[in-house]
Design a protein around this motif. Structure first.
Motif, PDB file in Angstrom:
ATOM      1  N   THR A 279     -32.316 -13.062 -22.019  1.00  0.00           N
ATOM      2  CA  THR A 279     -33.309 -14.436 -21.762  1.00  0.00           C
ATOM      3  C   THR A 279     -33.315 -14.771 -20.313  1.00  0.00           C
ATOM      4  N   ASP A 280     -34.598 -14.390 -20.023  1.00  0.00           N
ATOM      5  CA  ASP A 280     -34.845 -15.009 -18.365  1.00  0.00           C
ATOM      6  C   ASP A 280     -34.524 -16.544 -18.058  1.00  0.00           C
ATOM      7  N   GLU A 281     -33.978 -16.987 -17.106  1.00  0.00           N
ATOM      8  CA  GLU A 281     -33.793 -18.536 -16.933  1.00  0.00           C
ATOM      9  C   GLU A 281     -34.920 -19.196 -16.776  1.00  0.00           C
ATOM     10  N   PRO A 282     -34.998 -20.317 -17.383  1.00  0.00           N
ATOM     11  CA  PRO A 282     -36.433 -20.832 -17.455  1.00  0.00           C
ATOM     12  C   PRO A 282     -36.537 -21.861 -16.038  1.00  0.00           C
ATOM     13  N   ASN A 283     -37.255 -21.387 -15.203  1.00  0.00           N
ATOM     14  CA  ASN A 283     -37.454 -21.864 -13.960  1.00  0.00           C
ATOM     15  C   ASN A 283     -38.222 -23.242 -13.883  1.00  0.00           C
TER      16      ASN A 283
ATOM     17  N   HIS B 146     -30.196 -26.929 -30.086  1.00  0.00           N
ATOM     18  CA  HIS B 146     -29.674 -28.053 -29.884  1.00  0.00           C
ATOM     19  C   HIS B 146     -30.537 -29.115 -29.242  1.00  0.00           C
ATOM     20  N   PRO B 147     -30.686 -30.418 -29.976  1.00  0.00           N
ATOM     21  CA  PRO B 147     -31.600 -31.297 -29.631  1.00  0.00           C
ATOM     22  C   PRO B 147     -31.214 -31.860 -28.028  1.00  0.00           C
ATOM     23  N   LEU B 148     -29.934 -31.783 -27.859  1.00  0.00           N
ATOM     24  CA  LEU B 148     -29.633 -31.931 -26.409  1.00  0.00           C
ATOM     25  C   LEU B 148     -28.497 -30.883 -25.782  1.00  0.00           C
ATOM     26  N   PRO B 149     -28.410 -30.768 -24.594  1.00  0.00           N
ATOM     27  CA  PRO B 149     -27.372 -29.965 -24.232  1.00  0.00           C
ATOM     28  C   PRO B 149     -25.997 -30.070 -24.798  1.00  0.00           C
ATOM     29  N   VAL B 150     -25.257 -28.772 -24.907  1.00  0.00           N
ATOM     30  CA  VAL B 150     -23.758 -29.180 -25.446  1.00  0.00           C
ATOM     31  C   VAL B 150     -22.934 -28.808 -24.139  1.00  0.00           C
ATOM     32  N   LEU B 151     -21.708 -29.102 -24.210  1.00  0.00           N
ATOM     33  CA  LEU B 151     -20.796 -29.114 -22.982  1.00  0.00           C
ATOM     34  C   LEU B 151     -20.262 -27.582 -22.795  1.00  0.00           C
ATOM     35  N   PHE B 152     -19.882 -27.147 -23.861  1.00  0.00           N
ATOM     36  CA  PHE B 152     -19.248 -25.682 -23.867  1.00  0.00           C
ATOM     37  C   PHE B 152     -20.023 -24.942 -24.852  1.00  0.00           C
ATOM     38  N   PRO B 153     -21.335 -24.483 -24.339  1.00  0.00           N
ATOM     39  CA  PRO B 153     -21.908 -23.203 -25.310  1.00  0.00           C
ATOM     40  C   PRO B 153     -20.929 -21.992 -25.272  1.00  0.00           C
ATOM     41  N   ASP B 154     -21.066 -21.415 -26.538  1.00  0.00           N
ATOM     42  CA  ASP B 154     -20.073 -20.231 -26.649  1.00  0.00           C
ATOM     43  C   ASP B 154     -20.588 -19.079 -25.809  1.00  0.00           C
ATOM     44  N   SER B 155     -21.757 -18.740 -25.422  1.00  0.00           N
ATOM     45  CA  SER B 155     -22.091 -17.737 -24.317  1.00  0.00           C
ATOM     46  C   SER B 155     -23.357 -18.294 -23.677  1.00  0.00           C
ATOM     47  N   PHE B 156     -23.648 -17.508 -22.501  1.00  0.00           N
ATOM     48  CA  PHE B 156     -24.674 -17.909 -21.845  1.00  0.00           C
ATOM     49  C   PHE B 156     -25.479 -16.485 -21.413  1.00  0.00           C
ATOM     50  N   GLY B 157     -26.893 -16.469 -21.004  1.00  0.00           N
ATOM     51  CA  GLY B 157     -27.399 -15.348 -20.753  1.00  0.00           C
ATOM     52  C   GLY B 157     -27.588 -14.367 -21.806  1.00  0.00           C
TER      53      GLY B 157
ATOM     54  N   CYS C  57     -24.777 -25.883 -13.741  1.00  0.00           N
ATOM     55  CA  CYS C  57     -24.453 -24.412 -12.908  1.00  0.00           C
ATOM     56  C   CYS C  57     -24.091 -23.359 -13.907  1.00  0.00           C
ATOM     57  N   GLN C  58     -23.512 -23.662 -15.234  1.00  0.00           N
ATOM     58  CA  GLN C  58     -23.078 -22.405 -16.043  1.00  0.00           C
ATOM     59  C   GLN C  58     -24.482 -22.056 -16.717  1.00  0.00           C
ATOM     60  N   LEU C  59     -25.441 -23.053 -17.116  1.00  0.00           N
ATOM     61  CA  LEU C  59     -26.638 -22.836 -17.805  1.00  0.00           C
ATOM     62  C   LEU C  59     -27.515 -21.969 -16.982  1.00  0.00           C
ATOM     63  N   TYR C  60     -27.829 -22.471 -15.776  1.00  0.00           N
ATOM     64  CA  TYR C  60     -28.807 -21.847 -14.870  1.00  0.00           C
ATOM     65  C   TYR C  60     -28.478 -21.443 -13.586  1.00  0.00           C
ATOM     66  N   PRO C  61     -27.640 -20.263 -13.637  1.00  0.00           N
ATOM     67  CA  PRO C  61     -27.281 -19.862 -12.230  1.00  0.00           C
ATOM     68  C   PRO C  61     -28.179 -18.973 -11.539  1.00  0.00           C
ATOM     69  N   ARG C  62     -29.467 -18.604 -12.003  1.00  0.00           N
ATOM     70  CA  ARG C  62     -30.532 -18.015 -11.522  1.00  0.00           C
ATOM     71  C   ARG C  62     -31.678 -18.944 -11.232  1.00  0.00           C
ATOM     72  N   ASP C  63     -31.512 -20.070 -11.389  1.00  0.00           N
ATOM     73  CA  ASP C  63     -32.631 -21.398 -11.401  1.00  0.00           C
ATOM     74  C   ASP C  63     -33.202 -21.258  -9.781  1.00  0.00           C
ATOM     75  N   ARG C  64     -34.362 -21.901  -9.684  1.00  0.00           N
ATOM     76  CA  ARG C  64     -35.019 -21.915  -8.481  1.00  0.00           C
ATOM     77  C   ARG C  64     -34.226 -22.679  -7.480  1.00  0.00           C
TER      78      ARG C  64
END
Length: 356
Positions: free
Chosen positions: A320-324, A275-286, A44-51
């Protein structure tokens, strides 16, 4: 004789192998369910504009996982609290246990269809490959639904093992086979799509390794549960392992979705957030703004010894556009589009002479 109680097995051992296995399996399942909720929060934090369809799939998987956890808790309450000390009840199949089988099958079906769609995209819409995979996924779903209905009808483990053990075996065998087939197909098409460029090939290799690890984790757990079911049908060790299967499939799906942004950054040459895998709390988004380190160059020029100082400051603002796409390196993914979403919004350079 109660279920799981044989001549050479004491009641204490029968209780450990049946109710103990259900309890430990439920605790592991609840731990993995927490990981699923963490993955949903991260999504929900990483992809608020996902399909919308991907958001609905994530919400549905999270709902099924929550219901599965509730059913596992209910089963432990019924076995260990309501029927505490009732040895004859060890053979009873509660409705909550039967429901977990159907919920596991639904989650497994969604995850298999998701990865089958990725194979369909990578293979350039090859229906000869994807249709059999979907057919096997349907076989697994139908067999699990039949098992659920018969468990509720018979209300006895002993009767279910005697009459419909082959149905449950078909379901687990099909799930393990699908994991192997899907992982093999994804690895084949990923390796075939290597570009020859070292940077892109490293990304493909990382995705291939990640695919193998995901497939192996779910496949090994399913195979162990199948072995316990076939070799030890008189206890519930297989059921404890079966509780964890749906959680592993849900985590596999959500982790794959959350890894898209890091893969997209790698494909665009960004190395500061790889990051090879998602991190829990990235420092910023979008949107984010990077201020490069100021570079200073001083030199003496002319006969009067005047010093020339050049300060260059560059501010880069990246959108960076959301990767749909579920797979950012696929041919139709935004990572391969002509516009990378990055632009320089301000450049400022200052040249001045300083007195001696």
């Amino acid at each position: 004789m109660p279920f799981g109680l044989e001549r050479e097995v004491t009641p204490q051992k029968a209780l450990e192998h049946s109710m103990g296995a259900v309890l430990i399996g439920s605790l592991i399942a609840l731990f993995l369910s927490g990981a699923v909720s963490m993955q949903v929060f991260l999504y929900c934090q990483l992809y608020p504009r996902d399909r919308v369809r991907i958001k609905l799939m994530v919400a549905f998987v999270w709902l099924l996982d929550t219901l599965h956890s509730a059913m596992a808790i209910t089963a432990n309450w019924q076995y260990l609290i309501v029927h505490f000390g009732d040895w004859d009840n060890m053979d009873d199949i509660t409705w909550s246990v039967a429901t977990t089988v159907a919920l596991t099958a639904l989650i497994t079906f969604l995850v298999h269809c998701f990865f089958t769609h990725r194979i369909h995209t990578l293979s350039r819409q090859n229906w000869y490959i994807t249709v059999p995979l979907v057919g096997l996924a349907l076989v697994r779903l139908v067999s699990a639904l039949i098992s659920t209905s018969e468990m509720i009808r018979l209300h006895s483990y002993a009767q279910f093992v005697a009459q419909y053990d082959y149905v449950f075996t078909i379901g687990l065998s099909t799930a393990a086979s699908l994991d192997v087939l899907i992982a093999s197909a994804l690895c084949y098409f990923l390796r075939r799509g290597r570009s020859g460029f070292s940077s892109m090939d490293k990304i493909v290799d990382a995705i291939t390794l990640y695919t193998i690890e995901n497939g192996m984790l779910t496949c090994i757990t399913t195979v162990i549960s199948l072995i316990c079911w076939v070799s030890m049908p008189t206890n519930l060790i297989f059921l404890g392992l079966h509780f964890a299967i749906s959680k592993l499939y849900a985590n596999s799906l959500l982790a794959t979705l959350n890894a898209r942004k890091s893969l997209l950054n790698k494909s665009q040459g960004s190395s500061d957030r790889d990051h090879p895998l998602p991190v829990l709390f990235p420092d910023s988004f979008g949107r984010r703004t990077d201020l490069n380190t100021q570079w200073s160059h001083q030199r003496s020029q002319g006969e009067n010894g005047a010093r020339l100082q050049i300060n260059i400051q560059k501010t880069v603002e990246r959108e960076t556009d959301e990767p749909n796409s579920a797979f950012p390196l696929a041919p139709d993914s935004p990572g391969n589009s002509a516009s990378s979403g990055e632009r320089d919004v301000a450049k400022h350079s200052q040249v001045r002479y300083l007195p001696e």
